[in-house]
Design a protein around this motif. Structure first.
Motif, PDB file in Angstrom:
ATOM      1  N   LEU A 150     -84.015  50.100 -29.396  1.00  0.00           N
ATOM      2  CA  LEU A 150     -84.376  49.294 -30.571  1.00  0.00           C
ATOM      3  C   LEU A 150     -83.154  48.660 -31.223  1.00  0.00           C
ATOM      4  N   ARG A 177     -82.414  45.238 -30.300  1.00  0.00           N
ATOM      5  CA  ARG A 177     -83.425  44.245 -30.629  1.00  0.00           C
ATOM      6  C   ARG A 177     -83.537  43.974 -32.119  1.00  0.00           C
ATOM      7  N   ILE A 178     -83.447  44.992 -32.946  1.00  0.00           N
ATOM      8  CA  ILE A 178     -83.656  44.774 -34.377  1.00  0.00           C
ATOM      9  C   ILE A 178     -82.396  45.010 -35.198  1.00  0.00           C
ATOM     10  N   GLN A 198     -79.966  48.580 -39.211  1.00  0.00           N
ATOM     11  CA  GLN A 198     -81.357  48.864 -39.566  1.00  0.00           C
ATOM     12  C   GLN A 198     -81.905  50.033 -38.766  1.00  0.00           C
ATOM     13  N   THR A 199     -81.629  50.059 -37.468  1.00  0.00           N
ATOM     14  CA  THR A 199     -82.126  51.153 -36.625  1.00  0.00           C
ATOM     15  C   THR A 199     -81.493  52.478 -37.020  1.00  0.00           C
ATOM     16  N   LYS A 218     -96.845  42.421 -32.440  1.00  0.00           N
ATOM     17  CA  LYS A 218     -95.400  42.513 -32.602  1.00  0.00           C
ATOM     18  C   LYS A 218     -94.835  43.762 -31.935  1.00  0.00           C
ATOM     19  N   LEU A 271     -92.317  43.868 -28.875  1.00  0.00           N
ATOM     20  CA  LEU A 271     -91.055  44.591 -29.025  1.00  0.00           C
ATOM     21  C   LEU A 271     -90.882  45.627 -27.922  1.00  0.00           C
TER      22      LEU A 271
END
Length: 729
Positions: A213, A216-217, A221-222, A410, A414
């Protein structure tokens, strides 16, 4: 009269001529203004337009040829020019909202009858993307050189260090509380084993999920999400009472903290210039050691103090070990608070086409460092940074779709993006590197975690052997009318006879009565551990408020005997000695502290001798120190060898972390790191299970397994590419 008519005609001609001149002047001014606007637009977009390719200075502006019309009057000229040329340039580009002009005879205008270029060649697109990544890597290194290394990096160092410290704490929590948690939860041996392994299983899942993740994000944040999950379930685990709920909370706590190592190293590396990267990533590893020291010190200070507890009836108990579990969640909470003040990785933004966000962060890094160094007047000179066009974006279904459909689509998109990124780690370009790294990570983890758990178990085994060697044996004793109100410990009574004796307000530790007779005896307020009555006979005996349950009476006979108000508790087979607990904490403290010299040496030499030499050399020395374990027959010798092994092997771990960060490109870095760290935890589970099964049987097998794994890892490490002196991909 004629003079008046001539005057009027001359005046009309004059007015008509003035109007024509005004029209022509207006038209020429409009052209010049249009050209000026075009030049400004060309400078802004860096494209070269040529408006109005054919311009005549004559008064005749008619259009001939295929256009098929010509007007000689000035009004017609203006209309003809406006109708036929407005909105055209040399490249036949069309401006939105303007007249599209007349198609050229030699070819079709764009967008009319030609096929739209909807699909792009994927191979060409990937080649362009890779070229952009290479250009970005070079430019990004130059930008980091301009930003310098200073206050910003050190602030981020401590923020991410707290997250790494939380990972170090998590490893030790269950092992420290297990001897005391089993009293509250009545844990069997299989349950204790599962509780010890569940954290590694959770960290294995978390490393894979959060690593994927983060590519990707975003790293920040992760990491915030994963640490929040760790904090919440670590907090809950200190209050839940049942074994299943405690196991579940520790599992999810491990899932949360599993993302710490893959993200922390990748995140920090993207703020470090080439000449600083190896050294400062090694300094960051010290926080894992600090986490182990923190856990050992808190366990030593809190757990043995059972007075730090409260109880609500018999259903809810909150003993000191639960306070320790609660305190161990503090580093994770502190890391969350600190990370909220730090920005996202600018390299992540650039890899996803977000130029402005990345530029602002890099400017913040530059200005923070320059102000701290006393050069506030220095200006961030970078104006444009190369960005990489992302392969795809998350699906946007608009405002009309239900919220659950939006989230479902979404999340599905993802998941596919993360999975495709994981598969790219095994693409032909990275396949050999990935397989080699898998082998090195597995061998290192199998030996390190297997031995570090095997050491304390071996120490406990040696302690039990020493304890058993001091056991006192009493044969055929006869005791009558005696009151026992003191502690009975580490004794064996065989074929004894006890008549009208009282056992009141005492503790029995490791007591065994074999083939003995108890007649008209009285047991009251008795607490026992590792105590058994084998083949004994009880005649007219009363048990009042004791924990001498019937399962402690093995093959024994009860004649007219009664149990009243038995204490609620568990059958504990371990020696309940606080000194033993202190020894476990002390050994863990020493073993963790012993990695400090290895951390310092690896940090100072990482950029001087290279990652591969550091990894292979420390693995070979660790293999030799592991072999020396076969000569450790005492408790002190085992502790010394534990410290030696930990101090040497930490250099291998630091080198492996730096190599993993530098071998993979930014868009796959945390995915690859997360997968390899998940494999590391799987190897840890296998190593712990195999090594501990030989405790009390033989030392040769675990030592041979660990030495062989380390030797294989050092050999394979030399096959990896050296990354010292390279820009971050």
């Amino acid at each position: 009269m004629e003079d008046d008519n001539r005057y009027r005609d001359g005046r009309s001609e004059f007015i008509r001529g003035a109007k024509d001149i005004a029209k022509v002047a207006k038209k020429q001014v409009g052209k010049k203004v249009g050209r000026g606007v075009d030049r400004m637009a060309d400078e802004y977009t860096r494209r070269s337009y040529k408006r109005f390719e054919e311009e005549d200075d004559d008064d005749d502006y008619g259009v001939s040829g295929d256009a098929g019309y010509y007007r000689s009057d000035s009004r017609g000229d203006e209309d003809a020019h406006s109708d036929s040329t407005e909105g055209h340039d040399e490249e036949d580009e069309i401006y939105e909202g303007e007249y599209q002009g007349i198609p050229r005879a030699e070819g079709k205008g764009p967008g009319l009858d030609g096929p739209p270029q909807t699909y792009r060649d994927l191979a060409l697109a990937e080649g362009e993307r890779r070229k952009d990544q290479e250009e970005l890597a070079e430019q990004y290194e130059t930008i980091l050189q301009e930003c310098g290394h200073g206050k910003f990096q050190w602030t981020l160092y401590f923020c991410l260090g707290l997250a790494l410290m939380a990972d170090g704490v998590e490893i030790f929590v269950v092992g420290f509380v297990l001897p005391f948690a089993e009293k509250d939860m009545c844990l069997s041996e299989p349950n204790k084993g599962m509780l010890g392994l569940i954290v590694y299983l959770g960290m294995m899942v978390g490393a894979f999920v959060w690593g994927g993740l983060a590519d990707r994000i975003g790293r920040r944040q992760t990491l915030l999400i994963s640490l929040s999950i760790n904090s919440v379930f670590a907090f809950f685990s200190s209050f839940v009472q049942g074994y299943s709920s405690f196991l579940f909370c520790r599992l999810l706590s491990g899932v949360g903290i599993g993302g710490s190592i893959p993200i922390v190293f990748s995140y920090y590396s993207e703020f470090l210039a080439q000449e600083k990267r190896g050294e400062h990533l090694s300094w960051l590893c010290m926080f894992w050691m600090i986490g182990g020291i923190y856990a050992s010190a808190m366990a030593w200070a809190i757990i043995p103090h059972y007075g730090w507890s409260f109880q609500m009836g018999s259903a809810y108990q909150f003993h000191s070990w639960r306070v320790f579990v609660l305190v161990c969640a503090f580093p994770s909470v502190a890391a969350i608070s600190a990370l909220t003040t730090m920005p996202e990785s600018p390299r992540f933004f650039l890899e996803n086409g977000k130029h402005d966000e990345a530029w602002m962060i890099l400017k913040q890094v530059h200005d923070t460092n320059m102000r701290a160094k006393g050069y506030p007047e220095r200006v961030f000179s970078v104006t444009t940074i190369k960005t990489v066009k992302p392969r795809d974006e998350l699906v946007d279904m608009g405002d009309g779709a239900p919220w659950y459909d939006k989230w479902r689509i979404k999340l599905t998109a993802l998941f596919h993006q993360v999975w495709e990124n994981f598969q790219a780690v095994f693409s032909p370009e990275y396949r050999r590197t990935t397989y080699m790294m898998m082998a090195v990570w597995f061998s290192m983890s199998f030996s390190y975690y297997g031995l570090t758990v095997w050491f304390p178990d071996m120490i406990k085994y040696l302690q039990k052997q020493d304890y058993a060697s001091r056991t006192k044996v009493f044969m055929k004793e006869k005791v009558e009318h005696v009151t026992f109100n003191f502690t009975l410990e580490n004794q064996i009574h065989r074929q004894g006879a006890y008549f009208n004796d009282k056992f009141v307000n005492l503790k029995m530790k490791s007591m065994v009565f074999e083939d003995s007779l108890f007649e008209e005896c009285y047991f009251e307020d008795v607490t026992s551990s590792n105590t058994f009555f084998k083949n004994c006979t009880f005649i007219a005996t009363l048990f009042y408020n004791t924990d001498l349950f019937k399962y402690r009476l093995i093959n024994s006979k009860l004649v007219n005997s009664t149990f009243m108000h038995n204490k609620e508790g568990c059958l504990l087979s371990d020696v309940g000695d606080d000194n033993n607990a202190y020894m476990v904490y002390f050994v863990s403290f020493l073993g963790t502290l012993a990695v400090l010299p290895g951390n310092i040496v690896s940090a100072l030499l990482m950029d001087k001798i290279g990652r591969l030499r550091m990894l292979a050399g420390s693995s070979v020395i660790s293999c030799v120190s592991c072999f020396l374990l076969s000569f450790g027959n005492s408790e002190s010798a085992m502790i010394a060898l534990l410290c030696l092994f930990g101090g040497i092997s930490i250099a291998s771990w630091n080198s492996l972390d730096v190599l993993t960060v530098e071998l993979y490109p930014s868009d796959k870095r945390t995915t690859a790191f997360g997968f390899l760290n998940a494999l590391c935890k799987l190897a840890a589970v296998l190593g712990i299970s195999i090594f501990t099964s030989f405790v009390g049987i033989t030392k040769a097998v675990p030592i041979l397994f660990a030495s062989g794994a380390l030797a294989a890892g050092s050999f394979l490490a030399l096959k990896l590419p050296e990354t010292r002196g390279q820009v971050l991909k």
